[in-house]
Scaffold this motif. Structure first.
Motif, PDB file in Angstrom:
ATOM      1  N   THR A  92       0.209  -5.076  -7.941  1.00  0.00           N
ATOM      2  CA  THR A  92      -0.064  -4.266  -6.749  1.00  0.00           C
ATOM      3  C   THR A  92       1.214  -4.061  -5.931  1.00  0.00           C
ATOM      4  O   THR A  92       1.175  -3.918  -4.721  1.00  0.00           O
ATOM      5  N   GLY A  93       2.362  -4.057  -6.605  1.00  0.00           N
ATOM      6  CA  GLY A  93       3.613  -3.722  -5.940  1.00  0.00           C
ATOM      7  C   GLY A  93       4.545  -4.896  -5.728  1.00  0.00           C
ATOM      8  O   GLY A  93       5.744  -4.707  -5.547  1.00  0.00           O
ATOM      9  N   GLY A  94       4.000  -6.111  -5.725  1.00  0.00           N
ATOM     10  CA  GLY A  94       4.863  -7.285  -5.618  1.00  0.00           C
ATOM     11  C   GLY A  94       5.005  -7.812  -4.207  1.00  0.00           C
ATOM     12  O   GLY A  94       4.979  -7.058  -3.246  1.00  0.00           O
ATOM     13  N   ASN A  95       5.185  -9.124  -4.083  1.00  0.00           N
ATOM     14  CA  ASN A  95       5.456  -9.756  -2.787  1.00  0.00           C
ATOM     15  C   ASN A  95       6.950  -9.774  -2.488  1.00  0.00           C
ATOM     16  O   ASN A  95       7.355 -10.041  -1.371  1.00  0.00           O
ATOM     17  N   CYS A  96       7.755  -9.525  -3.519  1.00  0.00           N
ATOM     18  CA  CYS A  96       9.208  -9.483  -3.325  1.00  0.00           C
ATOM     19  C   CYS A  96       9.643  -8.033  -3.403  1.00  0.00           C
ATOM     20  O   CYS A  96       9.222  -7.304  -4.298  1.00  0.00           O
ATOM     21  N   THR A 101       1.869 -15.160  -4.977  1.00  0.00           N
ATOM     22  CA  THR A 101       0.488 -14.791  -5.340  1.00  0.00           C
ATOM     23  C   THR A 101      -0.248 -14.148  -4.169  1.00  0.00           C
ATOM     24  O   THR A 101      -1.468 -14.049  -4.189  1.00  0.00           O
ATOM     25  N   ALA A 102       0.467 -13.732  -3.131  1.00  0.00           N
ATOM     26  CA  ALA A 102      -0.211 -13.279  -1.901  1.00  0.00           C
ATOM     27  C   ALA A 102      -0.783 -11.873  -2.057  1.00  0.00           C
ATOM     28  O   ALA A 102      -0.155 -10.993  -2.634  1.00  0.00           O
ATOM     29  N   ILE A 111       4.991 -22.071  -3.669  1.00  0.00           N
ATOM     30  CA  ILE A 111       3.961 -21.109  -4.057  1.00  0.00           C
ATOM     31  C   ILE A 111       3.578 -20.312  -2.803  1.00  0.00           C
ATOM     32  O   ILE A 111       3.127 -20.887  -1.807  1.00  0.00           O
ATOM     33  N   VAL A 112       3.784 -19.005  -2.852  1.00  0.00           N
ATOM     34  CA  VAL A 112       3.485 -18.138  -1.708  1.00  0.00           C
ATOM     35  C   VAL A 112       2.092 -17.540  -1.906  1.00  0.00           C
ATOM     36  O   VAL A 112       1.866 -16.814  -2.875  1.00  0.00           O
ATOM     37  N   GLY A 113       1.170 -17.844  -0.993  1.00  0.00           N
ATOM     38  CA  GLY A 113      -0.224 -17.398  -1.146  1.00  0.00           C
ATOM     39  C   GLY A 113      -0.994 -18.510  -1.836  1.00  0.00           C
ATOM     40  O   GLY A 113      -0.673 -18.884  -2.968  1.00  0.00           O
ATOM     41  N   ALA A 114      -1.972 -19.070  -1.137  1.00  0.00           N
ATOM     42  CA  ALA A 114      -2.734 -20.190  -1.711  1.00  0.00           C
ATOM     43  C   ALA A 114      -4.201 -19.820  -1.842  1.00  0.00           C
ATOM     44  O   ALA A 114      -5.083 -20.545  -1.402  1.00  0.00           O
ATOM     45  N   PRO A 125      -1.787  -2.608  -0.777  1.00  0.00           N
ATOM     46  CA  PRO A 125      -0.662  -3.044  -1.605  1.00  0.00           C
ATOM     47  C   PRO A 125      -0.284  -4.475  -1.210  1.00  0.00           C
ATOM     48  O   PRO A 125      -0.518  -4.893  -0.071  1.00  0.00           O
ATOM     49  N   ALA A 126       0.308  -5.215  -2.142  1.00  0.00           N
ATOM     50  CA  ALA A 126       0.688  -6.601  -1.862  1.00  0.00           C
ATOM     51  C   ALA A 126       1.617  -6.658  -0.653  1.00  0.00           C
ATOM     52  O   ALA A 126       2.497  -5.809  -0.517  1.00  0.00           O
ATOM     53  N   PRO A 127       1.440  -7.648   0.224  1.00  0.00           N
ATOM     54  CA  PRO A 127       2.358  -7.752   1.363  1.00  0.00           C
ATOM     55  C   PRO A 127       3.765  -8.096   0.865  1.00  0.00           C
ATOM     56  O   PRO A 127       3.929  -8.940  -0.011  1.00  0.00           O
TER      57      PRO A 127
END
Ligand code: NAD
Length: 372
Positions: free
Chosen positions: A291-295, A258-259, A175-178, A265-267
């Motif tokens: 918000t654009g996605g972490n990937c 989930t970051a 899980i990315v972003g806690a 925008p999402a990192p």
């Protein structure tokens, strides 16, 4: 008739199933001296019937105008469309996830109608505001659903199984972003029996991840910022994070992203090269798609197959759990509205930072510090 009216119309945003008022909160608002008017069918997609609202004391209206045009307070989940905003009378308090700056026409309509807009995403995240914090309550549902979607897309079991056909290894889930969504995702993946790791740039998340039975993935980068949020990483920090993460992902079966950094925008954390390095059959669910996605491969609203790796960017996951998401949202909204609805009257205390910092546009004429 004296007293104030609180109105709720059906949501206008595409696919939105939640509702900002439940029969439970309807009853509570009436106990505070308000009249409540609800558009017929407004709660149906969230599991609340018109009869349940009537039993709770609401009056039903045949259309949005009937529910909101005479109301002093209007509750919503997402902002109503322009036509609906134009129904509201001057000075009406509009409470919900309004995002006035995300849509110029919406912001202009709020200003032109002289509405008292309370975009709940602006609420300061203080201890006293916790019971009103819709970002947290809705993120909890989103994190939960994201893991269920990942489980559905994955060609593997999550738990370890010992069967007559041999032993199945548990899935390795990262899980990315806690934050709120990420912690709920960790708890959910853990309940499903996966081997769960969590990763965040705020060092205090280590303890939170471990308390849920997850393992903290230490990539040697810390980015604690102000107010409990993350700050942006420097270029060097990012490069180091990326290198270590890419190596690690080669052995991961499922990623749930989930970051977020508020107001940005999402990192971008998972690169195309990292996806290319993953095993076929791996799955990534990107909760940050909105918000654009972490990937960097995420396409909002789509599920892609990238050489055998599934990359999904589902939108508005909280709405897909509309019953409980609405119950939480409605309680949050009730608690917020209770700051100014009392004894059938409206009393705005602009010295209360929860009102002063949430209202939009910012009030310039008051003594409070408007600095967020
Ligand atoms: P969020 O949705 O803004 O972000 C989600 C997570 O992404 C955060 O934990 C953040 O640190 C992480 N993140 C950002 N950039 C990252 C990167 N490059 N790599 C990895 N992770 C990254 O946050 P949220 O879930 O809304 O809340 C974050 C925190 O705010 C909470 O965990 C809590 O500490 C605090 N909070 C406090 C209250 C309160 O006291 N009332 C309420 C809600 C949240």
């Amino acid at each position: 008739m004296s007293g104030i009216t609180i109105g709720v119309a059906s949501e206008t945003a595409a696919g939105e199933k939640r509702v900002a008022l439940t029969p439970e909160t309807c009853k509570k608002l009436i106990a505070r001296g308000a009249r409540v008017r609800v558009q017929r069918g407004a709660g149906r997609s969230a599991g609340f019937t018109d009869e349940a609202y009537v039993q709770a004391g609401a009056e039903l209206a045949d259309d949005a105008a009937g529910a909101t045009a005479q109301a002093e307070v209007v509750l919503c989940v997402q902002a109503p469309d322009g036509e609906r905003l134009n129904l509201l009378r001057e000075g009406t308090a509009l409470v919900g996830l309004l995002q006035p700056q995300a849509d110029a026409a919406r912001g202009e309509a709020i200003v032109a109608r002289k509405l008292l807009a309370f975009p709940l995403e602006r609420l300061p995240r203080t201890t006293r505001a916790q019971a009103m914090d819709v970002l947290s309550s809705q993120a909890g549902m989103a994190g939960y659903k994201a893991v269920l979607i990942a489980g559905q897309l994955a060609p593997r079991f999550f738990p370890m199984l010992t069967t007559a056909a041999g032993t199945i290894r548990p899935s390795r889930v990262l899980i990315v972003g806690a934050g709120v969504a990420g912690l709920q995702a960790i708890a959910t993946a853990k309940r499903l029996g996966a081997q769960v790791e969590g990763f965040d740039v705020r060092p205090e998340t280590r303890e939170q991840i471990e308390s849920l039975g997850g393992k903290f993935l230490d990539l040697g980068v810390s980015a604690a910022g102000e107010g409990g949020y993350a700050r942006q990483l420097t270029d060097e920090e990012r490069a180091e994070q990326q290198r270590r993460l890419g190596e690690h992902l080669k052995n991961i079966d499922v990623i749930v992203c989930t970051a977020a950094v508020p107001g940005r925008p999402a990192p971008k954390i998972i690169s195309a090269a990292m996806i290319a390095g993953m095993k076929p059959g791996s799955v990534l669910v990107d909760l940050a798609a909105e918000t654009g996605g972490n990937c960097e491969l995420t396409r909002p609203g789509e599920t892609l197959d990238i050489d055998g790796v599934t990359v999904a960017g589902p939108l508005n996951l909280a709405s897909s759990g509309a019953v409980h998401a609405s119950e939480m949202f409605a309680r949050n909204a009730f608690n917020f509205v209770s700051l100014f609805v009392d004894g059938g009257e409206l009393k705005y205390d602009w010295n209360d930072e929860l009102l002063a910092k949430t209202v939009w546009p910012e009030r310039k004429d008051e003594a409070h510090s408007a600095a967020a």
